[in-house]
Design a protein around this motif. Sequence first.
Motif, short mmCIF file in Angstrom:
data_model
loop_
_atom_site.label_atom_id
_atom_site.label_comp_id
_atom_site.label_asym_id
_atom_site.label_seq_id
_atom_site.Cartn_x
_atom_site.Cartn_y
_atom_site.Cartn_z
N VAL A 78 47.14 50.88 33.21
CA VAL A 78 47.69 52.14 33.72
C VAL A 78 47.25 53.13 32.46
CG1 VAL A 78 49.69 53.58 34.24
CG2 VAL A 78 49.25 51.47 35.13
N ALA A 79 47.60 52.94 31.24
CA ALA A 79 47.32 53.70 30.32
C ALA A 79 45.97 54.12 30.26
CB ALA A 79 47.74 53.18 28.65
N THR A 80 44.87 53.33 30.30
CA THR A 80 43.42 53.82 30.20
C THR A 80 42.83 53.87 31.63
OG1 THR A 80 42.95 51.57 29.99
CG2 THR A 80 42.98 52.58 28.14
N ASN A 81 43.72 54.02 32.58
CA ASN A 81 43.11 53.78 34.11
C ASN A 81 41.97 53.13 34.05
OD1 ASN A 81 42.60 54.79 36.74
ND2 ASN A 81 41.43 56.50 35.95
N ALA A 82 42.26 51.84 33.63
CA ALA A 82 40.99 50.59 33.49
C ALA A 82 40.68 50.32 35.03
CB ALA A 82 41.71 49.38 32.76
N SER A 83 39.30 49.88 35.03
CA SER A 83 38.67 49.33 36.43
C SER A 83 37.61 48.43 35.91
CB SER A 83 38.07 50.32 37.32
OG SER A 83 37.43 51.31 36.60
N GLY A 84 37.00 47.75 36.87
CA GLY A 84 35.88 46.86 36.51
C GLY A 84 34.94 46.68 37.62
N PHE A 85 34.76 45.13 37.88
CA PHE A 85 33.55 44.78 38.68
C PHE A 85 33.99 45.32 40.33
CE2 PHE A 85 34.42 41.31 35.32
CZ PHE A 85 33.19 41.55 35.10
N ASN A 86 35.11 45.31 40.55
CA ASN A 86 35.58 45.75 42.01
C ASN A 86 35.92 46.92 42.48
OD1 ASN A 86 36.85 42.41 41.31
ND2 ASN A 86 35.14 42.80 42.75
N ALA A 87 35.98 47.86 41.43
CA ALA A 87 36.31 49.22 41.60
C ALA A 87 35.55 49.94 42.91
CB ALA A 87 36.21 50.23 40.38
N VAL A 88 34.42 49.51 42.55
CA VAL A 88 33.35 50.01 43.70
C VAL A 88 33.78 49.92 45.27
CG1 VAL A 88 31.92 47.87 43.90
CG2 VAL A 88 30.80 49.99 44.31
#
Lengths: 460, 460
Positions: free
Chosen positions: A144-154
């Motif tokens: 939440v702090a970094t608004n993280a995402s990765g492989f499946n954000a698309v």
Amino acid sequence: MLREYDCAFLDDVIVDGRVAHAESVREQYATDESPHEGRIPDAVVWPATTEEVAAVLEGANGRGIPVTPRSGGSGLEGNAIPTAGGIVLSTADIGHVDVSPADLQATVGAGVVYDDLNERLAAKGLRFAPGISSGDVATIGGMVATNASGFNAVRYGETRDHVRRLEVVTADGRIVDCGRNVVKTSAGYSLKDIFVGSEGTLGVVTEVTLGLVGIPEYRRAALVTFPSRVDASRAVADAIGSALVPGAIEFIDATAMKMINAYHDDVSFEERPTLLIELHANNSGIEEDLAFAKAICEDHGMRSWEAAAEENVDDVWQARRDKYHATNAYRGDWEVALVGDVVVPISRYPEIVEEVSQASDDLDLLTSCVGHAGDGNLHFTPLVDPDDEAMVERAHELNERVVRKAIALGGSATGEHGVGIGKRKFMCEEHGPAVDLMRSVKETLDPNGILNPDKVLPDG
Amino acid sequence: MLREYDCAFLDDVIVDGRVAHAESVREQYATDESPHEGRIPDAVVWPATTEEVAAVLEGANGRGIPVTPRSGGSGLEGNAIPTAGGIVLSTADIGHVDVSPADLQATVGAGVVYDDLNERLAAKGLRFAPGISSGDVATIGGMVATNASGFNAVRYGETRDHVRRLEVVTADGRIVDCGRNVVKTSAGYSLKDIFVGSEGTLGVVTEVTLGLVGIPEYRRAALVTFPSRVDASRAVADAIGSALVPGAIEFIDATAMKMINAYHDDVSFEERPTLLIELHANNSGIEEDLAFAKAICEDHGMRSWEAAAEENVDDVWQARRDKYHATNAYRGDWEVALVGDVVVPISRYPEIVEEVSQASDDLDLLTSCVGHAGDGNLHFTPLVDPDDEAMVERAHELNERVVRKAIALGGSATGEHGVGIGKRKFMCEEHGPAVDLMRSVKETLDPNGILNPDKVLPDG
């Protein structure tokens, strides 16, 4: 001489065993996963409840003691380094999980680890979907702090898109609920969205209500190789521009593939620019989508298309996930200088991929690239001899050049790792006058400036 | 005696023909579509550019003149009523559209009308997807202001989910870009999200970059009737909880159906609790999803399932869209007292539907219900004799009771219409201490309190 803060008050507000004043413990909290210089905090505290977090912040705020929130410590931009000393406040022990399957929703403590959460959710056919690489370490609070995402954000979006409600403790120790447990609302200012991505500089997130997605019934994956980086990146832009919504579409350049092959005894992928395409669906129409994806790849001169058997898909992803370690291991004492992280409009993706390549040639650096390409997100990791100061310096020059290019292309200095220390200097270039508004928000919510100093905003 | 403001400075900053001081014009801007009492503003201005908006705001801010932003004027909660007098600033003339199909993106002026935008986008196979009822009037600026959504939010999200970047003019006339033209970013505080849904109380949105979706190749729709409201609403909760992602799933109660039938000469729907289910896909797997949806409806005792032929789907939706007019037309001189708008966690949807029914019985009111049920969003419209003050009063009592119930169920006072004047009194109940933070944000961004006074936040 660095200023030292008297943190004795912590013993009055937190039970014994949840406060550390000993240097042997404190020094473990001086750094994160980034190359930025660490600093040993004056105390470390692990509150078990929101009320304890509030007590720590109220006490620190009254005394003007800096507080750096932390949980997994997997940040790559110095996001959790206590640069000003004071207290490191770890939310790692706030670990409750309450799943409401009928609402596709879970309420979890900030310290819950991403992979652990998804393991529990899998038993109910559900998933928290951003798909990050460091899921074995990173916590929901940190995401939440970094608004993280990765492989499946698309397909599923970044962390922000899944946050329905946050419990936040403000700098002065107020406990505030932001948002509601609903999928949409128009009831006032969306405070939760100002805390998401603020890296602990505006408040400390203690609890999060997340929206979940169903685990897809059908999954198809293919490894597709291309004659060149440009062909591969054009195929991505074309697929997304054609409104294909893949579960993931990952770019892996030839150098990265070479490193992955060298790291694992049991894999030998083709060492060419590659896309790892994964499709998700709840019906057999997935085969038509797969054929469509393949046709687009053919349009861009694909060299090979290897469909991954269902039982192998996770292994292929694990190889990709290990890429950071593979890079570090690739060349004796050399190490990753930094993990680049930029994002551009998808139509400009081929240009940013080329920029990394050109800049690496110009600067004589060995750089490998991977990226959540469907989002226009690219990671690049220059490998350097840490004893060669000039080479390390050139790696940072590469980073600056690529970030500036991304901003010039209409993109952003960071797609998912956050600003931390490393990207502060680009904020004015990216945001212009909006930085002044960000400063106003910071001054309003943290008037004494105790929360995670020296992060996100550039010096005024 | 209402205070009058001297707005002569407008003639110096806006070209002739874009300022109105005449009462015959001003009185057209006293109200919106809501039942709230209007007030004639002291001037109306239609800037053609962002720079003109900035000049108006700078001048008004220095003089302490209230400014109420407006564009379509289709708000249902008094969102654009100039309750404090001063200037109505219409963004209706800021109407440029720039589409970037390769990035699934459009940059548009705040005054662009929703249906007009989608007509232009359709030629490129694209769509801005929230799916609102009042799309022939509502503008993009207004949709951003209230975080509007509608029929298709269940699949594609609310307006917020599509906003990549906003150009905003602050209360003191600064022009600020918030966000970047990318699908994700972790670069600092998400200012755009604090402006989305702030109803013009924090700044005036002049331009928006929106993410778009592809128009689905396949569309299937069915009208499904149920023995009772509870059966219909349970079917919705079950479908969503089973991770079905429909293009739309609309609840229409028997009374609403009766009104729709009465309004249109050429339709005769079954007058039973009904779901209008629409599915979207780019492949033939849609038939499996349709069978799955039907099986869930069967589990809940459905009485009839009528698949709508592709060429009729839009007609069915038009009938639903006309429901507001149908309600007003239903009973001679009676009229809609208010349009209720609450949202609850999907598992509580049957309870909120029952609450409306029970409260209408208790209060002896003729109330019809429709709702974007897949989001847990319910609209209810009590029809009243406007000359019967006691009846009008009971309609407002109904609204209060249902909103309080929605909040008690973990939901929100407004799913998509915004707070405006009408929902201010519920903000403390819904948000608790977060209201104080909202006030701090308001004071920071609009220290003179000129922007859309008396809206969103309750009196302090």
